[in-house]
Each structure stands twice: as C-alpha cells, then as structure tokens.
Design a protein around this motif. Structure first.
Motif, short mmCIF file in Angstrom:
data_model
loop_
_atom_site.label_atom_id
_atom_site.label_comp_id
_atom_site.label_asym_id
_atom_site.label_seq_id
_atom_site.Cartn_x
_atom_site.Cartn_y
_atom_site.Cartn_z
N PHE A 9 64.00 33.30 -11.94
CA PHE A 9 64.78 32.87 -10.79
C PHE A 9 65.25 34.06 -9.98
N VAL A 10 65.80 35.05 -10.71
CA VAL A 10 66.31 36.23 -10.02
C VAL A 10 65.20 36.98 -9.30
N MET A 11 64.04 37.12 -9.98
CA MET A 11 62.95 37.86 -9.35
C MET A 11 62.47 37.18 -8.09
N SER A 12 62.31 35.87 -8.14
CA SER A 12 61.84 35.18 -6.95
C SER A 12 62.87 35.25 -5.84
N LEU A 13 64.13 35.15 -6.21
CA LEU A 13 65.18 35.22 -5.20
C LEU A 13 65.16 36.56 -4.49
N LEU A 14 65.03 37.62 -5.28
CA LEU A 14 64.95 38.95 -4.68
C LEU A 14 63.78 39.04 -3.72
N GLY A 15 62.64 38.46 -4.14
CA GLY A 15 61.47 38.51 -3.28
C GLY A 15 61.68 37.77 -1.97
N LEU A 16 62.58 36.77 -1.98
CA LEU A 16 62.85 36.02 -0.76
C LEU A 16 63.86 36.71 0.13
N LEU B 190 56.59 33.56 -15.33
CA LEU B 190 56.79 34.25 -14.06
C LEU B 190 55.86 33.71 -12.99
N THR B 191 54.58 33.56 -13.36
CA THR B 191 53.62 33.03 -12.39
C THR B 191 54.00 31.64 -11.93
N VAL B 192 54.37 30.80 -12.88
CA VAL B 192 54.71 29.43 -12.53
C VAL B 192 55.91 29.39 -11.59
N SER B 193 56.92 30.20 -11.89
CA SER B 193 58.09 30.16 -11.01
C SER B 193 57.74 30.72 -9.64
N ASP B 194 56.83 31.71 -9.60
CA ASP B 194 56.40 32.25 -8.32
C ASP B 194 55.73 31.17 -7.47
N ILE B 195 54.86 30.39 -8.15
CA ILE B 195 54.19 29.29 -7.44
C ILE B 195 55.22 28.31 -6.91
N VAL C 257 58.36 28.73 -6.23
CA VAL C 257 59.16 29.25 -5.12
C VAL C 257 58.37 29.26 -3.83
N THR C 258 57.09 29.68 -3.91
CA THR C 258 56.28 29.71 -2.69
C THR C 258 56.16 28.34 -2.08
N TYR C 259 55.83 27.35 -2.91
CA TYR C 259 55.65 26.01 -2.35
C TYR C 259 56.94 25.45 -1.78
N MET C 260 58.05 25.71 -2.52
CA MET C 260 59.34 25.23 -2.03
C MET C 260 59.66 25.87 -0.68
N THR C 261 59.39 27.17 -0.57
CA THR C 261 59.69 27.87 0.69
C THR C 261 58.94 27.26 1.84
N ILE C 262 57.65 26.97 1.60
CA ILE C 262 56.88 26.37 2.69
C ILE C 262 57.44 25.01 3.04
N LEU C 263 57.77 24.25 2.00
CA LEU C 263 58.26 22.90 2.25
C LEU C 263 59.56 22.94 3.03
N ILE C 264 60.49 23.77 2.56
CA ILE C 264 61.80 23.78 3.21
C ILE C 264 61.76 24.61 4.48
N LEU D 35 50.85 39.83 1.06
CA LEU D 35 51.44 40.62 -0.02
C LEU D 35 51.75 39.76 -1.23
N GLY D 36 52.25 38.54 -0.97
CA GLY D 36 52.53 37.65 -2.09
C GLY D 36 51.28 37.37 -2.90
N LEU D 37 50.19 37.16 -2.18
CA LEU D 37 48.92 36.89 -2.85
C LEU D 37 48.48 38.08 -3.69
N ILE D 38 48.63 39.28 -3.12
CA ILE D 38 48.19 40.47 -3.83
C ILE D 38 49.00 40.66 -5.11
N PHE D 39 50.32 40.46 -5.01
CA PHE D 39 51.12 40.66 -6.21
C PHE D 39 50.92 39.58 -7.24
#
Lengths: 765, 187
Positions: free
Chosen positions: A324-331, A439-444, A446-453, A490-494
């Motif tokens: 959660f923290v990692m994805s939040l930082l990335g956002l 980590l990968t699952v939470s990244d996925i 977060v990405t989808y949620m971001t697009i949705l919201i 960049l998200g894809l690369i990481f």
C-alpha cells in the motif's frame, strides 16, 4: 552466353527494385511485363546443353522460394494482434499516444515468450511427471495451517493452498531426474531462470539497434528546426477533425514560439537567483526521495514484526501495509516533483527530462530499499532455519537409534509420519516469491483503480455535472484528462523489472503478468477512447523510443543483480525447492557436468574456469571495444570529410551554372595572388577551373566568350589545328585576338595554354 | 457485391504485389474500398475513375490539410481534375504505407508540397504550405511579418545552393536527417 546471363540477372534485379521507383503504375506495369517476358524467354535458352534440367530445377525452386517468402510475410502481418485498435487510437490521438500501446504490445510478446519458457520447461514437467500434491512434506500444507488453508482471505494473501502450489519455488522437488524421460528438473529450473534474463537482454538490444538504425544518427538536432517543423510536423495518421484542429493549433504555436526564440536573445535576468532556486529544488527533491526510502524500510520492518504476531489480530491494512505504502508513494511523489520543479524554470523539454529522471530515481530507490529490507528478512529466516534443521536431524537420528535398538535390525524403513506433520523450515525463497507476487498484484490494482477514478469518474463528473455547475467544467478546472504517456511507460517498465526479479522465486508470476498485460491492453484502449482528450501540445514520439528502451535495459541489469547474487551466495533452504540439500544453488550445474556429461567436457570446464584463462579473455574484450571505438570515430571523420567535399562540389557546379565568380575562398585567394590580372583574357572565367580540371580537360568547356559564334569558331579552329597540319596555326592566332600576346607567354595563364595545348607542340616541330 | 467485374484478377494481384509495398490483404481491401466509391454506372467500364470529391470523403484524407494536393499528385487524368483510377489509388496507398522507403516518401512529399508544379519549392509554395498547416481560421494564421521571417529561416536552413528555392535533392537532404518523417507520413 555470359553476357546474356548477366542481362537476365540485371532484369531480375530491376524487377525486384521496381517498387522503389517513383513512377506511375502504368509505366511500372509495362516495364515489369517487358522484363518478365525477357526473363522467361531467355531463361529457357540459358538452360541449353548440359545441366539443363538442373538449371530449370534451380530456377523453379527460386521462384517458389520467392512466392513462399511473400506469402509468409503476408501471413506474419496478418498475425499481429490489435492492429485495428491501435490504428484507431492513433487516428484520434496521434502517434505519440499510440507509441505507448505499441510498446505495450511489444512487452506482451516478450512476456509471452518468457511464459512459454517457464511453463514448458519447469511447470509442465513438474506437474506431469513429478509427485502430486500431498505426497511429500514440501508439497503439503502443514497440519497447523490446514483448517484455514481454504479461506479466501488467506488465499488472497497467497498463503494456504496457494503457497504450496506450482506458483512458488517451494513446491518443486529436488530429485535429479524425474519421470520416464529422465527430465532434469533442478538443472532446467536454474537454466530457465538465467535464460529468461539472457533472452530479454537479446531482444531489448536487438530492438534498440533496429530503432537507432531507422532513426538516423540523431545528430545535428538544432540544424534544421524550421525545415523539420514545416515538412514533417503533420501526422498523416490523424483522421479525426478534433485532433486535426488541435494539431493545427499546436503547429501554429510551435511556429510562433520558434520565431520568437530565434528573434530574441535570452537575457538571464538574475543568474544567482535562478541557480539558488535550482539548488533549493534539487535539495527538496533529494529530501523527499530519502524520506520515501526511509518510509519503505520502516514499513517493511514493521511487517516483519507483524508476521510474528497472530494473523487474526491484524487488520487488512496492516497486513498489506508495504504494498500500500509503495503504491501510494508512486502516486503522490511525481506530482510533488512537478510542483517543486516549477521553481527551476527550465525549458519544457528539459524539464520533462528532469522529471522523468526523478521519477526513475524514485522507483529505483523504492525497489532497492524494498529489496534490502527483504534481504534482512531472508537472513533472519536463514538463522531460524539452522535451528530447525538441527532439530530435524537430531529427531531423525533419535528415531533411527531407537528403531535399531528396538527391532535389532540395520535395515531401517523411513519414519512413518504423515507429510503434513513433519517439522518444516521457513522456506525463504517462497517467502520472497510471495512478497513479489503481492507487490505486483497491488501494483495492478492501484493502476486500474487510478484509471477508473482518475479518468473515468472524472470524465463522468465533468460530463454530467456540467449541466448544473457554475463554471464550465469542460473548459475550466477539472476538464477531461489527458493520457499521461511517460507515467504509463515508466510504470510498465518497472512492472517488468519486478517480474524479472521475482520470476526465479515464483514461476507463476510470469503467467500472471501475461494476463495483466492482456487485460491492460483492452482496458486502457477503452479508457483512452472514452475518457481522454487529445493533448494540447502534441509531442513527437520518435526519439523517445530509444530512450525508453535504454531505461528498460537499465532496469533489466538492475533486476539481474539481486537474482544472480542470491544464486551465487545464499544457501538454498534445506527442505523446499529444487535445490534443497545442496550447498549453493549453482552446484546443480557442477553435479550435472560431473555425473552426466562425458569426462572430457568436465576437464574442459575446469580449464575454462581457470583465472589464468579468464583474465586474458577479459583483456581481449577490452581491447576489442577500444578498437571498435576508434574505428567508429574514424568513420565519423570520413563522413564529415565527404560532406565537405559534397558541399564544395555543389558550390562549384552552382558557379559554373550561374556564371558567377568563384565563391570558394581558396580559389578566390588564388585569384588574388595571380601577378597581373591584365594577362588574363577578358573571359576571366577561364581562370577559375581548378588545377584538377586541367588534367581531365575538355576544351569545349573553355571559353565564356561574349559571342557563341566566336566560341564555336575558336573551337572549330582548334579542332582543325589538332587534326590537320601545323600550318593553319597562323589562322588560329587571329580569332583569339585578345589572346595574342598571352599566346607567347606560355606561363601563368593556364587557360590559353590549355586551349592551345593541342596547337603548340605541332608548331614547335 | 462482388460481381465478377469488380473482382481483381489473380495475375494483376500478384503483379500489384510485386510493384507496390502493400500486402495481398491490403490490396484486396483497397480494391473493395475503391469499388465502394464508384457510382453504379462506372463499375462496368474497364478503367473506372473516381472523381476527386469522392476520394476526399475517405476518412483518412478528410482531415488532412494536403488532401487536394495529394489527389492532384497521384492523379493521371488528362483533365487535371484530380480523379483517380484504381492504379493511382494503389500508388497512393503504397507511397504512404509503412514499408515504403524514405526516397519514395520524400519524392512524393516534395511533389505534394510543390503547389505550382514547377519542380522547386519557392517562396509562394512555402507560404501556401504554412497556411495549410496552420489551419483555416483567422486566429490560427500567422501574420505577414511572421510569415516572412519563417520563410527566410527555412530557406536559410535548407537552401544549399542559395538560389532562393528548395529543389528535390535539397529537400531529400533535409528529410533524410529527420528521424520521424517516415513515421509521420503514413496512412
């Protein structure tokens, strides 16, 4: 015979290059028919005599080959997936947004191949030829966890049945060969793990080489700004009027900007203030980077403490804190960096580069902090494992001694314990694998949620609330979102970097990624078409391509390091995974070489790994790099020389055509140096031909006399002179009247002397 | 749909494949689109021509500022009315396909930009070019002063022999240094 063959070959070559000629179709068709008729007629003739059958056979095979190649090319183009979808996105948004989707498709292809490797060579053999679930301890859920193994919350956390399945490292057995085919699973596991990196490296470098080839040498960026804007800025793929309008506006703006840039001299108003602000901005950003790294470390440590507590007491938040923290930082951090970067006042393109660099540093820092924290955890587990291992060995010894003393035999059967009850060590590899998968699952997510919201909800609000809101939502504050290309790339690369790191410990991760990319493609295509608007400043896509590939390469190397380090140094767990029981993981390779391959190969390897051989090899490679570098510099220099020559040749031709004075500086200096300009004939243009011309001289080029008639006469007479007897030379001196005096002075004026070159020798006879 | 007259003969298909940068499916698709543009009577004449207005209604060309020039350049009609036969249409698609070479694209681009068809790009051509690129409305056009400045800058950059016009070889020289010309000139 030979010349006929040559002609046939020439015609064949012409047919092959016909499509490169910018002629009308009618003309090309006619020429094609002619050439084909010619080839057919004479090809038969060529085959006369011996070997006719062979020749005819060769020709037929060649034709079939060409046809086959063409059909295969057609088939290959038809197989490329999602072509229509991407073209549609391209026509609405331009080529830069579409380049993201092309990149996504390329990644999908790469992951598909990796998945095929992993699945075909590791998972499938274990499933089909290995022992089934529940037969040995490592494949069974321990007794203590069994009553909760099917709970959805545990499964979503990748515990329970998930943990003891093919998804993770711990499931695989360490028998040297399995099944009927004697398949060597441990060796295959190691080789596939390393081979994934090798294949990815090869593909990335090949794509980079291909891109840099098409893109030109990328040099001389500032040389043709206006011309490029004029001739190449229109994107012919745009088919949508709204996008076209945007493109017009952006082209106009860029023209106006460049004009203003060109006219104005940039005055640095206050260098010191600007420098101070930039240093301040960099300091702030470094602070935030450091802060985020520390935060991640702290959170991972806390999660280790949580792992020791009873799982029921923890809330969902506490269990998934790290991800959660990692994805939040990335956002949160990228917009923060952008705001801080306003202090710096760079040119937009440079600012974009800084921004990308900072986001890259952020992701990298986060990932590596995560890895270090994980590493501590691994060491802790290794310690724990030692004690458990000792306990297990002690228990086994006890059993043996009791049994033998009780039954008085030496032939002792293995202890009869149900696999679920055996004491199990903490399998650190599976734990690491689980972390990466989570980590990968939470990244996925977060990405989808971001697009949705961020995109969909925002678009809906803007569209529907606009009817009853004070200001114009569509034009004003929120408006519709634009597609953030660099963030997504960049998200894809990481994401790919995480996959590369985790694939060794969790073979199922690659399959998960393939699914993710597949759904991503459809989801993002839909989101872009329905929620986003075209960019206001339409960016060029081209040069960035190699930049992103370069980033991917860097990430590949950085994710290779931890995996190789663990393979080489950390000891594998003693009771789980394909390398259990061995000292180091790579010992599998050694064992295979010793036991399975013939003896001399083992000898070869022993010699090859001798430092005395490796050091000279490294030295040789360094020398080769140096040599190639030097040759490439030489080629560049030769290039420059050729360009200069071309320029000079153009200048000369231009002068010749336009009857002007020599603009070449060297020749002008030479003219000034000539002693007496009066010696030169009025047709001064004669002086200009450089010495080179004298050798290959053609006399008709000589005179730029006032009258063409006189010219003709002069030449004709000269011709007469050269062909006929020396006598008419007297007549020669007259028409070139003004030349008379100079004719005697045979020295400096090259023109007349040259013109007379043919005339003079006969006279001296 | 698909009467025998509107099908492509097999030998012609293979010849077109040989002569253009298009694949077989693309040629067949192009033939279908072309037939849709023809009116009913025209379908049965041996080499039908599609008038320029119909061609301009294609979605790929509709938003393109150079659409009229494109039609004129690729048209082989004697009346200079910009109408295209099927072979002209194939020429167009082949030049704009993504496997076409830089030389072909730059050659055709040069002819498209040469508004007065005199073989060189002079000041008038460049001015018309800029006006096409900046759109139809008044507030997106450049002022006369800006236009003059722009044209002089361009000539300074690309005119190597300083004759005040850009000829084909100069144009190709400029284009060959551009990394995204090939990608952007596609349909």
């Amino acid at each position: 015979m030979a010349s006929l063959k040559e002609e046939v070959e020439e015609k064949k070559k012409l047919i092959a290059t016909l499509r490169n000629k910018p002629w009308r179709m009618k003309r090309r068709l006619k020429l094609l028919k002619e050439c084909q008729a010619f080839v057919e007629e004479f090809e038969g003739a060529l085959g006369k005599g011996k070997g006719r059958k062979l020749y005819a056979y060769k020709v037929m095979m060649a034709k079939k080959m060409i046809k086959f190649n063409r059909d295969f090319d057609n088939f290959k183009t038809a197989c490329i997936p999602w072509e229509r979808k991407i073209k549609e996105v391209e026509s609405h948004f331009g080529s830069s947004v579409a380049s993201y989707f092309i990149f996504l498709r390329w990644m999908y292809g790469l992951n598909l191949v990796l998945f095929a490797f992993m699945f075909g060579l590791v998972v499938l053999p274990e499933v089909m030829m290995g022992l089934p679930y529940g037969s040995i301890p490592r494949k069974t859920v321990p007794r203590a966890e069994q009553d909760r193994a099917m709970d959805i919350s545990v499964l979503l956390d990748f515990g329970g049945y998930c943990k003891y399945s093919i998804l993770f490292y711990g499931f695989y057995n360490d028998e040297r060969t399995i099944g009927v085919l004697q398949f060597r699973l441990p060796l295959s596991y190691l080789l596939v793990g390393v081979g994934i990196f090798g294949y990815s490296l090869m593909v990335v470098i090949r794509t980079m080489a291909r891109n840099s080839d098409e893109g030109g040498d990328g040099g001389d960026d500032g040389q043709f700004t206006f011309a490029f804007k004029m001739f190449t800025s229109w994107d012919y793929l745009i088919g949508n009027p709204e996008t076209a309008d945007n493109k017009y506006a952006s082209i106009t703006t860029s023209f106006k900007e460049s004009i203003v840039d060109e006219q104005e001299n940039q005055k640095d108003e206050n260098i010191h203030l600007r420098r101070f602000l930039r240093v301040l901005a960099n300091f702030l950003i470094l602070c935030s980077l450091g802060g985020s790294g520390f935060l991640i470390y702290f959170v991972v440590k806390r999660s280790q403490e949580f792992a020791n507590l009873d799982q029921d007491d923890l809330s969902w938040f506490e269990k998934n804190e790290v991800e959660f923290v990692m994805s939040l930082l990335g956002l949160v951090c990228p917009p923060l960096f952008e705001t801080i970067a306003e202090l710096e006042e760079y040119h937009p393109r440079i600012a974009l580069k800084w921004q990308l660099g900072r986001i890259f540093a952020l992701f990298l820092g986060n990932l590596y902090t995560f890895l270090f924290a994980l590493f501590d955890e691994v060491n802790a587990k290794l310690e724990k494992e030692k004690s458990i291992r000792n306990a297990t060995i002690w228990g086994l010894n006890e059993y043996y001694s009791n049994y033998s003393s009780y039954h008085n035999t030496t032939d002792i059967p293995p202890p009869d314990i149900h696999p679920a009850d055996v004491i199990r060590g903490p399998c650190w590899e599976t734990a690491v694998g689980i972390e990466f998968v989570k980590l990968t699952v939470s990244d996925i997510q977060v990405t989808y949620m971001t697009i949705l919201i961020g995109d969909f909800l925002r678009a809906m609000i803007v569209r529907f609330l606009n009817y009853c809101w004070c200001w114009d939502l569509e034009a004003g504050f929120p408006s519709y979102g634009e597609f953030d290309i660099s963030g997504n790339v960049l998200g894809l690369i990481f994401n790919q970097g995480m996959i590369w790191m985790g694939a060794f410990y969790a073979p199922g991760l690659v399959g998960l990624n393939v699914l993710r990319l597949l759904t991503s493609m459809y989801y993002q295509c839909w989101a872009v078409m329905s929620c986003n608007v075209p960019h206001e400043r339409v960016f060029k896509a081209s040069k960035s391509n190699n930049f992103y590939m370069g980033l991917l390469l860097l990430v590949l190397f950085l994710s290779l390091l931890p995996v190789v380090y663990t393979i080489m140094t950390l000891p594998p767990s003693f009771d789980c995974g394909p390398f259990s029981g061995r000292e180091q993981m790579y010992n599998v390779v050694m064992e295979t070489i010793e036991n399975d391959l013939p003896a001399f190969i083992g000898n070869i390897f022993t010699y090859a790994t001798n430092p005395g051989l490796i050091l000279p090899a490294v030295l040789l490679m360094v020398l080769a790099i140096y040599y190639l570098n030097a040759t490439s510099k030489n080629y560049q220099n030769a290039n420059l020389e050729l360009k200069k020559k071309m320029q000079m040749a153009r200048d000369e031709e231009k002068n010749r055509r336009n009857n002007k004075e020599n603009t070449n500086q060297v020749m002008q200096d030479l003219e000034d140096l000539l002693p007496n300009r009066s010696l030169l004939p009025p047709a001064a243009a004669e002086e200009k031909p450089p010495p080179v011309r004298e050798k290959g001289s053609k006399s008709p080029k000589v005179a730029k006399r006032p009258g063409a008639a006189a010219n003709g006469k002069g030449i004709n007479i000269q011709k007469d002179v050269s062909l006929a007897a020396p006598n008419p030379k007297a007549a020669v001196t007259h028409p070139p009247g003004p030349r008379g005096p100079s004719g005697n002075a045979r020295g400096p004026p090259p023109g007349p002397a040259r013109g007379r070159g043919r005339g003079t020798p006969p006279s001296r006879r | 749909m698909g009467t025998t007259a509107s099908q492509l003969r097999k030998d012609l298909l293979s010849e077109y494949q040989e002569l253009t940068f298009l694949t077989k499916q693309e040629i067949i698709l192009a033939h279908k689109r072309f037939s849709e543009l023809l009116s009913k009577e025209d379908r049965n004449i041996p080499t039908p021509r599609v008038p320029m207005e119909k061609v301009l209604s294609l979605p790929e060309l509709k938003s393109n500022p150079f659409r009229k020039r494109i039609c004129h350049v690729f048209s082989t009609s004697d009346m200079k009315d910009g109408s295209l036969t099927f072979e002209d249409f194939l020429d167009l698609l082949s030049a704009f396909s993504d496997s076409a070479t830089l030389e072909i694209k730059s050659h055709y681009a040069f002819r498209i930009f040469d508004f007065d068809d005199d073989g060189t790009l002079d000041g008038g051509d460049l001015e018309k070019l800029v006006n096409c690129l900046t759109g139809e409305t008044d507030d997106t056009r450049l002022t006369t002063e800006e236009m003059r400045q722009l044209i002089s800058n361009i000539l300074e950059e690309s005119d190597i022999d300083k004759d005040g016009t850009v000829n084909l070889s100069e144009f190709q020289h400029v284009i060959s240094r551009s990394p995204d010309f090939v990608r952007s000139v596609q349909m």
